[in-house]
Structure formats: structure tokens, C-alpha cells
Motif scaffolding. Structure first.
Motif, mmCIF file in Angstrom:
data_model
loop_
_atom_site.group_PDB
_atom_site.id
_atom_site.type_symbol
_atom_site.label_atom_id
_atom_site.label_comp_id
_atom_site.label_asym_id
_atom_site.label_seq_id
_atom_site.Cartn_x
_atom_site.Cartn_y
_atom_site.Cartn_z
ATOM 1 N N SER A 152 -63.081 -44.914 9.424
ATOM 2 C CA SER A 152 -63.169 -44.573 10.844
ATOM 3 C C SER A 152 -64.572 -44.067 11.163
ATOM 4 O O SER A 152 -65.180 -43.337 10.387
ATOM 5 C CB SER A 152 -62.130 -43.526 11.223
ATOM 6 O OG SER A 152 -62.396 -42.310 10.592
ATOM 7 N N ALA B 267 -64.001 -45.979 16.102
ATOM 8 C CA ALA B 267 -63.941 -47.372 15.670
ATOM 9 C C ALA B 267 -63.393 -47.409 14.245
ATOM 10 O O ALA B 267 -63.678 -46.519 13.436
ATOM 11 C CB ALA B 267 -65.335 -47.998 15.712
ATOM 12 N N PHE B 268 -62.576 -48.414 13.966
ATOM 13 C CA PHE B 268 -61.999 -48.590 12.632
ATOM 14 C C PHE B 268 -62.363 -49.979 12.124
ATOM 15 O O PHE B 268 -62.072 -50.969 12.782
ATOM 16 C CB PHE B 268 -60.474 -48.462 12.666
ATOM 17 C CG PHE B 268 -59.998 -47.099 13.057
ATOM 18 C CD1 PHE B 268 -59.811 -46.119 12.103
ATOM 19 C CD2 PHE B 268 -59.752 -46.802 14.390
ATOM 20 C CE1 PHE B 268 -59.378 -44.854 12.469
ATOM 21 C CE2 PHE B 268 -59.320 -45.542 14.766
ATOM 22 C CZ PHE B 268 -59.142 -44.567 13.801
ATOM 23 N N VAL B 269 -63.009 -50.031 10.982
ATOM 24 C CA VAL B 269 -63.346 -51.297 10.345
ATOM 25 C C VAL B 269 -62.149 -51.689 9.476
ATOM 26 O O VAL B 269 -61.648 -50.892 8.707
ATOM 27 C CB VAL B 269 -64.620 -51.153 9.478
ATOM 28 C CG1 VAL B 269 -64.949 -52.454 8.775
ATOM 29 C CG2 VAL B 269 -65.785 -50.675 10.340
ATOM 30 N N TRP B 270 -61.680 -52.938 9.642
ATOM 31 C CA TRP B 270 -60.515 -53.391 8.897
ATOM 32 C C TRP B 270 -60.754 -54.775 8.300
ATOM 33 O O TRP B 270 -61.627 -55.503 8.749
ATOM 34 C CB TRP B 270 -59.258 -53.411 9.773
ATOM 35 C CG TRP B 270 -59.376 -54.308 10.969
ATOM 36 C CD1 TRP B 270 -59.817 -53.965 12.211
ATOM 37 C CD2 TRP B 270 -59.072 -55.697 11.019
ATOM 38 N NE1 TRP B 270 -59.802 -55.060 13.042
ATOM 39 C CE2 TRP B 270 -59.332 -56.137 12.339
ATOM 40 C CE3 TRP B 270 -58.603 -56.628 10.105
ATOM 41 C CZ2 TRP B 270 -59.149 -57.459 12.738
ATOM 42 C CZ3 TRP B 270 -58.411 -57.948 10.509
ATOM 43 C CH2 TRP B 270 -58.674 -58.345 11.811
ATOM 44 N N HIS C 91 -61.361 -60.040 9.226
ATOM 45 C CA HIS C 91 -61.918 -58.694 9.306
ATOM 46 C C HIS C 91 -62.368 -58.440 10.738
ATOM 47 O O HIS C 91 -62.515 -59.367 11.544
ATOM 48 C CB HIS C 91 -63.090 -58.524 8.339
ATOM 49 C CG HIS C 91 -64.208 -59.477 8.612
ATOM 50 N ND1 HIS C 91 -64.210 -60.762 8.138
ATOM 51 C CD2 HIS C 91 -65.343 -59.353 9.335
ATOM 52 C CE1 HIS C 91 -65.303 -61.380 8.548
ATOM 53 N NE2 HIS C 91 -66.014 -60.549 9.285
ATOM 54 N N VAL D 17 -63.213 -54.980 13.902
ATOM 55 C CA VAL D 17 -63.310 -53.578 14.292
ATOM 56 C C VAL D 17 -62.277 -53.346 15.383
ATOM 57 O O VAL D 17 -62.164 -54.145 16.318
ATOM 58 C CB VAL D 17 -64.727 -53.245 14.839
ATOM 59 C CG1 VAL D 17 -64.797 -51.796 15.295
ATOM 60 C CG2 VAL D 17 -65.786 -53.527 13.791
ATOM 61 N N SER D 18 -61.500 -52.283 15.251
ATOM 62 C CA SER D 18 -60.566 -51.906 16.307
ATOM 63 C C SER D 18 -60.973 -50.528 16.821
ATOM 64 O O SER D 18 -61.690 -49.785 16.150
ATOM 65 C CB SER D 18 -59.121 -51.906 15.798
ATOM 66 O OG SER D 18 -58.962 -50.985 14.744
ATOM 67 N N PHE D 19 -60.526 -50.215 18.032
ATOM 68 C CA PHE D 19 -60.919 -48.965 18.676
ATOM 69 C C PHE D 19 -59.698 -48.175 19.090
ATOM 70 O O PHE D 19 -58.686 -48.731 19.510
ATOM 71 C CB PHE D 19 -61.776 -49.247 19.923
ATOM 72 C CG PHE D 19 -63.079 -49.910 19.603
ATOM 73 C CD1 PHE D 19 -64.200 -49.137 19.309
ATOM 74 C CD2 PHE D 19 -63.197 -51.282 19.573
ATOM 75 C CE1 PHE D 19 -65.402 -49.741 19.001
ATOM 76 C CE2 PHE D 19 -64.394 -51.893 19.269
ATOM 77 C CZ PHE D 19 -65.502 -51.119 18.978
#
Length: 115
Positions: free
Chosen positions: A3, A82-85, A91, A93-95
Motif C-alpha cells: 500500500s 494505492a495498492f499494487v497487485w 497486474h 494498481v487499485s485505489f
């Protein structure tokens, strides 16, 4: 999942592009996703205008129904992360935010009207 806190002051004007919609955990049953406390999770699409004419759209998840948010309205995003997945070959980025609230419109400045 890593995160990353996001400084919204550096994002320029944030405007609602798509009004809040419930985030579904199961599209077949239309079951709404819930956070750890059992609150429904909503998604708001927000435009980010950082430099001149370049605009990006990000979808931000938030717990509970964001009140008073309409398309086209300038919004304030609090506690944006922001979350890198990655999942296999995919792959991104979600927020997620603590809150998304409307920014009140500035009162119209009348011309003249003095005594």
C-alpha cells in the motif's frame, strides 16, 4: 499487497466522472462487496487533472455510501491509498479512500449590485 499513501494535494482538481456504484463481489448474484466491518463498498470514478490538458480516470473504492456526490462535481478525497497487485500474468494498481465528499460550489460573485 503493497500500500502506498497518495498525496491528493498533488493531484490537481478531482472531479466525479461516474457517480458512486456498489462494488459487486459476485456479478451473478449481484452480491455487494463488504469491508471487514460489514459496510458496503462503493466505487467512484474520479478524473485527475495534473498538468494542463492531461486527464486520467481512477476508480476509488470507499466504505459506505458516499453522500451528495454527483457526476461532474468537484470532490475531496481523504486518506487515498494505492495498492499494487498482481495475479498470475495480470497486474495493476487499485485505489481506496477513507472518504469521498463533495466540494461546495463557490458562491457566484454578482456584478455591481452595490448601493
Amino acid at each position: 499487497m503493497q500500500s502506498i499513501p497518495v498525496d491528493t494535494a498533488r493531484l490537481g482538481v478531482l472531479r466525479c466522472a461516474i457517480a458512486p456504484e456498489a462494488k459487486l463481489s459476485n456479478h451473478e448474484t449481484q452480491e455487494v462487496k463488504r469491508d471487514r466491518e460489514g459496510n458496503p463498498v462503493y466505487t467512484v470514478a474520479v478524473t485527475v487533472r495534473q498538468d494542463g490538458r492531461r486527464i486520467s480516470v481512477i476508480e476509488i473504492a470507499v466504505s459506505g455510501v458516499p453522500k451528495g456526490i454527483e457526476e461532474g462535481q468537484i470532490v475531496r478525497v481523504t486518506g487515498l491509498t494505492a495498492f499494487v497487485w498482481s495475479m498470475g500474468e495480470r497486474h495493476g494498481v487499485s485505489f481506496r479512500a477513507e472518504a469521498i465528499t463533495p466540494v461546495p460550489a463557490a458562491p457566484a460573485q454578482g456584478k455591481g449590485g452595490g448601493a
